[in-house]
Design an enzyme around this catalytic site. Structure first.
Site, mmCIF file in Angstrom:
data_model
loop_
_atom_site.group_PDB
_atom_site.id
_atom_site.type_symbol
_atom_site.label_atom_id
_atom_site.label_comp_id
_atom_site.label_asym_id
_atom_site.label_seq_id
_atom_site.Cartn_x
_atom_site.Cartn_y
_atom_site.Cartn_z
ATOM 1 N N SER A 49 0.825 -1.216 0.000
ATOM 2 C CA SER A 49 0.000 0.000 0.000
ATOM 3 C C SER A 49 0.858 1.265 0.000
ATOM 4 C CB SER A 49 -0.894 0.025 1.233
ATOM 5 O OG SER A 49 -1.709 -1.113 1.243
ATOM 6 N N GLU A 62 8.746 -5.346 -6.861
ATOM 7 C CA GLU A 62 8.048 -6.184 -5.884
ATOM 8 C C GLU A 62 8.436 -7.629 -6.196
ATOM 9 O OE1 GLU A 62 5.913 -6.092 -3.111
ATOM 10 O OE2 GLU A 62 6.122 -8.259 -3.336
ATOM 11 N N CYS A 103 -1.606 -5.983 2.975
ATOM 12 C CA CYS A 103 -3.014 -5.588 3.103
ATOM 13 C C CYS A 103 -3.901 -6.292 2.083
ATOM 14 C CB CYS A 103 -3.136 -4.072 2.965
ATOM 15 S SG CYS A 103 -4.833 -3.509 2.930
ATOM 16 N N CYS A 124 -5.566 -7.240 5.455
ATOM 17 C CA CYS A 124 -6.867 -6.575 5.646
ATOM 18 C C CYS A 124 -7.969 -7.061 4.707
ATOM 19 C CB CYS A 124 -6.720 -5.065 5.431
ATOM 20 S SG CYS A 124 -5.161 -4.371 5.964
ATOM 21 N N LYS A 147 -8.882 -10.821 4.980
ATOM 22 C CA LYS A 147 -9.413 -10.952 6.348
ATOM 23 C C LYS A 147 -10.858 -10.480 6.425
ATOM 24 C CE LYS A 147 -9.588 -7.691 8.858
ATOM 25 N NZ LYS A 147 -8.494 -7.068 9.577
ATOM 26 N N TYR A 182 -3.543 -2.542 -8.646
ATOM 27 C CA TYR A 182 -2.400 -1.880 -8.004
ATOM 28 C C TYR A 182 -1.282 -1.653 -9.014
ATOM 29 C CZ TYR A 182 -3.430 -1.428 -3.044
ATOM 30 O OH TYR A 182 -3.921 -0.990 -1.845
ATOM 31 N N TYR A 224 -4.661 -7.828 17.529
ATOM 32 C CA TYR A 224 -5.625 -7.709 16.432
ATOM 33 C C TYR A 224 -5.808 -9.055 15.701
ATOM 34 C CZ TYR A 224 -5.223 -2.497 15.864
ATOM 35 O OH TYR A 224 -5.253 -1.132 15.987
ATOM 36 N N GLU A 260 -9.143 -11.367 15.715
ATOM 37 C CA GLU A 260 -9.956 -11.406 14.492
ATOM 38 C C GLU A 260 -10.065 -12.827 13.948
ATOM 39 O OE1 GLU A 260 -9.238 -6.854 12.828
ATOM 40 O OE2 GLU A 260 -8.075 -8.470 11.929
ATOM 41 N N ASP A 304 5.287 -0.603 7.426
ATOM 42 C CA ASP A 304 5.616 -1.545 8.500
ATOM 43 C C ASP A 304 7.116 -1.772 8.666
ATOM 44 O OD1 ASP A 304 2.930 -1.766 8.828
ATOM 45 O OD2 ASP A 304 2.791 -3.913 8.413
ATOM 46 N N ALA A 349 -9.941 -0.063 13.953
ATOM 47 C CA ALA A 349 -11.003 -1.039 14.225
ATOM 48 C C ALA A 349 -10.395 -2.405 14.392
ATOM 49 C CB ALA A 349 -12.007 -1.053 13.077
ATOM 50 N N HIS A 394 -32.108 9.223 13.880
ATOM 51 C CA HIS A 394 -32.939 8.248 14.574
ATOM 52 C C HIS A 394 -33.708 7.368 13.591
ATOM 53 C CE1 HIS A 394 -35.193 6.722 17.955
ATOM 54 N NE2 HIS A 394 -36.307 6.906 17.265
ATOM 55 N N GLU A 419 -26.700 7.194 17.351
ATOM 56 C CA GLU A 419 -27.297 8.395 17.963
ATOM 57 C C GLU A 419 -26.933 8.490 19.446
ATOM 58 O OE1 GLU A 419 -31.701 8.491 18.481
ATOM 59 O OE2 GLU A 419 -31.647 6.476 17.653
HETATM 60 P P1 NDP Z 1 -0.212 -7.257 18.089
HETATM 61 O O1 NDP Z 1 0.984 -6.471 18.421
HETATM 62 O O2 NDP Z 1 -1.524 -6.581 17.931
HETATM 63 O O3 NDP Z 1 -0.388 -8.409 19.166
HETATM 64 C C1 NDP Z 1 0.606 -9.317 19.455
HETATM 65 C C2 NDP Z 1 0.092 -10.226 20.543
HETATM 66 O O4 NDP Z 1 1.015 -11.296 20.763
HETATM 67 C C3 NDP Z 1 -0.055 -9.499 21.873
HETATM 68 O O5 NDP Z 1 -1.234 -9.971 22.477
HETATM 69 C C4 NDP Z 1 1.179 -9.922 22.635
HETATM 70 O O6 NDP Z 1 0.995 -9.940 24.015
HETATM 71 C C5 NDP Z 1 1.374 -11.346 22.125
HETATM 72 N N1 NDP Z 1 2.751 -11.829 22.183
HETATM 73 C C6 NDP Z 1 3.868 -11.198 21.786
HETATM 74 N N2 NDP Z 1 4.957 -11.979 21.961
HETATM 75 C C7 NDP Z 1 4.504 -13.136 22.480
HETATM 76 C C8 NDP Z 1 5.130 -14.356 22.881
HETATM 77 N N3 NDP Z 1 6.440 -14.506 22.771
HETATM 78 N N4 NDP Z 1 4.365 -15.337 23.370
HETATM 79 C C9 NDP Z 1 3.037 -15.190 23.479
HETATM 80 N N5 NDP Z 1 2.380 -14.075 23.111
HETATM 81 C C10 NDP Z 1 3.105 -13.057 22.624
HETATM 82 O O7 NDP Z 1 0.205 -8.080 16.784
HETATM 83 P P2 NDP Z 1 -0.629 -8.903 15.715
HETATM 84 O O8 NDP Z 1 0.296 -9.971 15.287
HETATM 85 O O9 NDP Z 1 -1.979 -9.269 16.207
HETATM 86 O O10 NDP Z 1 -0.811 -7.843 14.554
HETATM 87 C C11 NDP Z 1 0.309 -7.110 14.045
HETATM 88 C C12 NDP Z 1 -0.102 -5.708 13.672
HETATM 89 O O11 NDP Z 1 -0.856 -5.739 12.492
HETATM 90 C C13 NDP Z 1 -1.000 -5.024 14.694
HETATM 91 O O12 NDP Z 1 -0.248 -4.363 15.682
HETATM 92 C C14 NDP Z 1 -1.782 -4.071 13.879
HETATM 93 O O13 NDP Z 1 -1.109 -2.837 13.850
HETATM 94 C C15 NDP Z 1 -1.815 -4.704 12.496
HETATM 95 N N6 NDP Z 1 -3.158 -5.249 12.233
HETATM 96 C C16 NDP Z 1 -4.212 -4.385 12.140
HETATM 97 C C17 NDP Z 1 -5.480 -4.859 11.915
HETATM 98 C C18 NDP Z 1 -6.619 -3.904 11.844
HETATM 99 O O14 NDP Z 1 -6.397 -2.723 11.633
HETATM 100 N N7 NDP Z 1 -7.852 -4.356 12.030
HETATM 101 C C19 NDP Z 1 -5.749 -6.270 11.723
HETATM 102 C C20 NDP Z 1 -4.572 -7.098 11.863
HETATM 103 C C21 NDP Z 1 -3.336 -6.582 12.097
HETATM 104 P P3 NDP Z 1 1.048 -8.587 24.909
HETATM 105 O O15 NDP Z 1 -0.272 -7.928 24.743
HETATM 106 O O16 NDP Z 1 1.237 -9.132 26.299
HETATM 107 O O17 NDP Z 1 2.208 -7.800 24.429
#
Ligand code: NDP
Length: 462
Positions: free
Chosen positions: A15, A35, A43, A48, A51, A99, A180, A184, A306, A344, A439, A444
Site C-alpha cells: 500500500s 516487488e 493488506c 486486511c 481478512k 495496483y 488484532y 480477528e 511496516d 477497528a 434516529h 445516535e
Molecule cells: P499485536 O501487536 O496486535 O499483538 C501481538 C500479541 O502477541 C499481543 O497480544 C502480545 O501480548 C502477544 N505476544 C507477543 N509476543 C509473544 C510471545 N512470545 N508469546 C506469546 N504471546 C506473545 O500483533 P498482531 O500480530 O496481532 O498484529 C500485528 C499488527 O498488524 C497489529 O499491531 C496491527 O497494527 C496490524 N493489524 C491491524 C489490523 C486492523 O487494523 N484491524 C488487523 C490485523 C493486524 P502482549 O499484549 O502481552 O504484548
C-alpha cells in the site's frame, strides 16, 4: 542526460510503496518500483482485504440464526471452504492487477524482482540480473509474522499467511496471541464452525484498547463459544499418532487441535537487502530508523510503512507515502502525523476506537468525565440475540475536549472512521451535545449521552 536512471526507485509494492510510486510518477518523475512477490502487499494479498472477506463469510451463521425472529425460515445450510478460498483468490488477483496498473497508468515502471541496495544510488534487480540507479530510494518492504523459535515444535505451527489458504478447514484450532490478528482470526474460525481456543499470555486480550471494551468483547466471545485462556502460553507443540497436534500449555493442560496459529506480532522485512552495506541504520527489532519525514540516516534513502515499525496500519503507510512525496518531490517538507489514529478490530462484535482509553486519559489528565452507554442494539430485539453494544466517550473536564471514543458492537469500525474527524479536530463534548441525533440508529447514542456516568478525579472514581 540525467545522472540516474530514475528520480525515484521504490522497493516494495504494498500500500505505501505503490502510493508513493504512483503519486511521484503522476508528478512527472521518472519512477520505478520492484516487488518480489505480489503487488498489493500484506493488506491486499494476505491481510486486511482477505481478512475482511473472511469476516463476512464467518458472520452468516449468526445472520441465519437471527432471521427467525424476523419471520424467516432458513433451510438447512452448509459451508464450502474451498469455494470461499477460490473466490477470495479471484478478488485479490483483481486488486493486485489494479495496483500494478495504477503505477503503470501514472507513468511508472514496474518490476517483478527482489531488489537489493548496492550503494546509496544503485539497486540490483535479482530477477533481471542488472543494476539500475536512482536519485531517491524509498524502502517499503513491510513486515511478516514474528516467528517463535523458542517454542518447542514451532515448525508445526502456521501464521495468518497460511491460515487464508488452508487445504481444509480444521475441526479444532488454537491461536496464540491477544492482539488484532489473534482476536480477528479466532472470531473468523469460530464463525466458520471451527472449535477455537485463544491462548493469551496477559490478563486481558487486546492490551492497547480500552479495558471496558476488552472485557465486554472477551465475555461476548466466550458466550459465542470461543474458549479464551488468559495468563497462558503454549510450551510445546507435538504431532500425535493421529496426525493432530498436542499443545502443552503453561498451566500443564494439553489441548489437541488440528492447527496451531501464532499471531504474536509482526517483524520488519529488512534482511538481505543490502541495508547494512550501505549503512542504513536499523533499530533493535531490525526496523529501519527514520525521522519524522520518513528519511533514514542516508539522506536520499527513505522508508515508510511496516518496515519502520512505527504504526502498523495500511492507512498510516499511505499517509507516510503522501508525506514523503510532499517532502522529497514537492518542496513541501511534511512531517508524518501519527496522532489520534482511528482504528477497528474486526472481531465479532467489532471494536471501533479513536483517541485515549480511559486508563491512558486518567494518567494524563487530573479530571476526566466518562460517558458510557450499554444497550441492546435494535437489530437484536426481534432476533433475540443476547448481545449488548457499548459506547464510551472520555472527556477532559477542564477543556471539555473529547479525548477518546470507544465502541463495541455492529458497525463500530464505520463509526470510528467518522468519530476520527471530531476527535482529530479537537472538538468538545458540547459540540457532540449540539449535534442532532439520527434516529433510529445505534450511533445516535454518541450525541445523546448528556450526563457523565462517572468522573475520575486525581485517580479516584466519583
Ligand atoms: P499485536 O501487536 O496486535 O499483538 C501481538 C500479541 O502477541 C499481543 O497480544 C502480545 O501480548 C502477544 N505476544 C507477543 N509476543 C509473544 C510471545 N512470545 N508469546 C506469546 N504471546 C506473545 O500483533 P498482531 O500480530 O496481532 O498484529 C500485528 C499488527 O498488524 C497489529 O499491531 C496491527 O497494527 C496490524 N493489524 C491491524 C489490523 C486492523 O487494523 N484491524 C488487523 C490485523 C493486524 P502482549 O499484549 O502481552 O504484548
Amino acid at each position: 542526460m540525467a545522472a540516474y536512471d530514475y528520480d525515484l526507485f521504490v522497493i516494495g509494492g504494498g500500500s505505501g510503496g505503490v502510493r508513493a510510486a504512483r503519486v511521484a510518477a503522476s508528478l512527472g518523475k521518472r519512477v520505478a518500483i520492484a516487488e518480489e512477490y505480489r503487488y498489493g502487499g500484506t493488506c491486499v494479498i494476505r491481510g486486511c482485504v482477505p481478512k475482511k472477506l473472511y469476516v463476512y463469510a464467518s458472520q452468516f451463521p449468526e445472520h441465519f440464526a437471527d432471521a427467525a425472529g424476523y419471520g424467516w425460515t432458513v433451510p438447512e445450510v452448509s459451508f464450502d471452504w474451498p469455494t470461499l478460498v477460490a473466490n477470495k483468490d479471484k478478488e485479490i488477483a483483481r486488486l493486485e492487477a489494479i495496483y500494478k496498473k495504477n503505477v503503470a497508468g501514472a507513468g511508472g515502471e514496474t518490476f517483478h524482482s527482489r531488489a537489493v541496495l548496492v550503494d546509496r544510488h544503485s539497486i540490483y534487480l535479482v530477477a533481471e540480473d542488472r543494476t539500475v540507479s536512482a536519485d531517491q530510494i524509498l524502502i517499503a518492504t513491510g513486515g511478516r509474522p514474528a516467528p517463535h523459535p523458542a517454542l518447542s515444535g514451532h515448525e508445526h505451527c502456521i501464521f495468518s499467511n497460511e491460515a487464508f489458504d488452508l487445504k481444509e478447514l480444521p475441526k479444532a484450532m488454537m491461536i496464540e496471541g491477544g492482539g488484532y490478528i489473534a482476536v480477528e482470526f479466532a472470531n473468523i474460525f469460530h464463525g466458520l464452525g471451527v472449535e477455537t481456543t485463544l491462548v493469551y499470555r496477559g490478563r486481558e486480550i487486546l492490551s492497547r484498547f480500552d479495558m471496558d471494551l476488552r472485557r465486554s468483547l472477551h465475555e461476548t466471545m466466550e458466550k459465542k463459544g470461543i474458549r479464551i485462556l488468559t495468563h497462558s502460553v503454549s510450551e510445546k507443540v507435538s504431532k500425535n499418532p493421529q496426525g493432530r497436534l498436542d499443545v502443552l500449555l503453561s498451566g500443564g493442560q494439553t489441548l489437541t487441535v488440528d492447527q496451531v496459529m501464532l499471531a504474536i506480532g509482526r517483524i520488519p522485512n529488512t534482511e538481505n537487502m543490502g541495508l547494512e552495506g550501505v549503512g542504513v541504520e536499523l533499530g533493535k527489532t531490525g526496523a529501519i530508523v527514520v525521522d519524522e519525514y520518513s528519511r533514514t540516516n542516508i539522506d536520499n534513502i527513505w522508508a515508510i510503512g511496516d518496515v519502520t515499525h512505527r504504526v502498523q496500519l495500511t492507512p498510516v503507510a499511505i499517509h507516510e507515502a503522501m508525506c514523503f512525496v510532499e517532502t522529497a518531490f514537492k518542496g513541501n517538507p511534511t512531517a508524518v502525523d501519527h496522532d489520534t489514529i482511528p482504528t477497528a478490530v474486526f472481531s465479532q462484535p467489532e471494536i471501533g476506537t479513536v483517541g485515549l482509553s480511559e486508563d491512558e486519559a486518567v494518567k494524563r489528565f487530573p479530571d476526566i468525565e466518562v460517558y458510557r452507554a450499554s444497550f441492546r442494539p435494535m437489530r437484536h430485539t426481534l432476533s433475540g440475540r443476547d448481545e449488548k453494544m457499548l459506547m464510551k466517550l472520555v472527556v477532559d473536564s477542564a477543556s471539555r475536549r473529547v479525548l477518546g471514543a470507544h465502541i463495541l458492537g455492529p458497525d463500530a469500525g464505520e463509526m470510528a472512521q467518522l468519530l476520527g474527524i471530531p476527535l482529530k479536530a479537537g472538538l468538545t463534548k458540547d459540540a457532540f451535545d449540539r449535534t442532532m441525533a439520527v434516529h433510529p440508529t445505534a450511533a445516535e447514542e454518541l450525541v445523546t449521552m448528556y450526563k457523565p456516568t462517572y468522573r475520575v478525579k486525581n485517580g479516584e472514581r466519583i
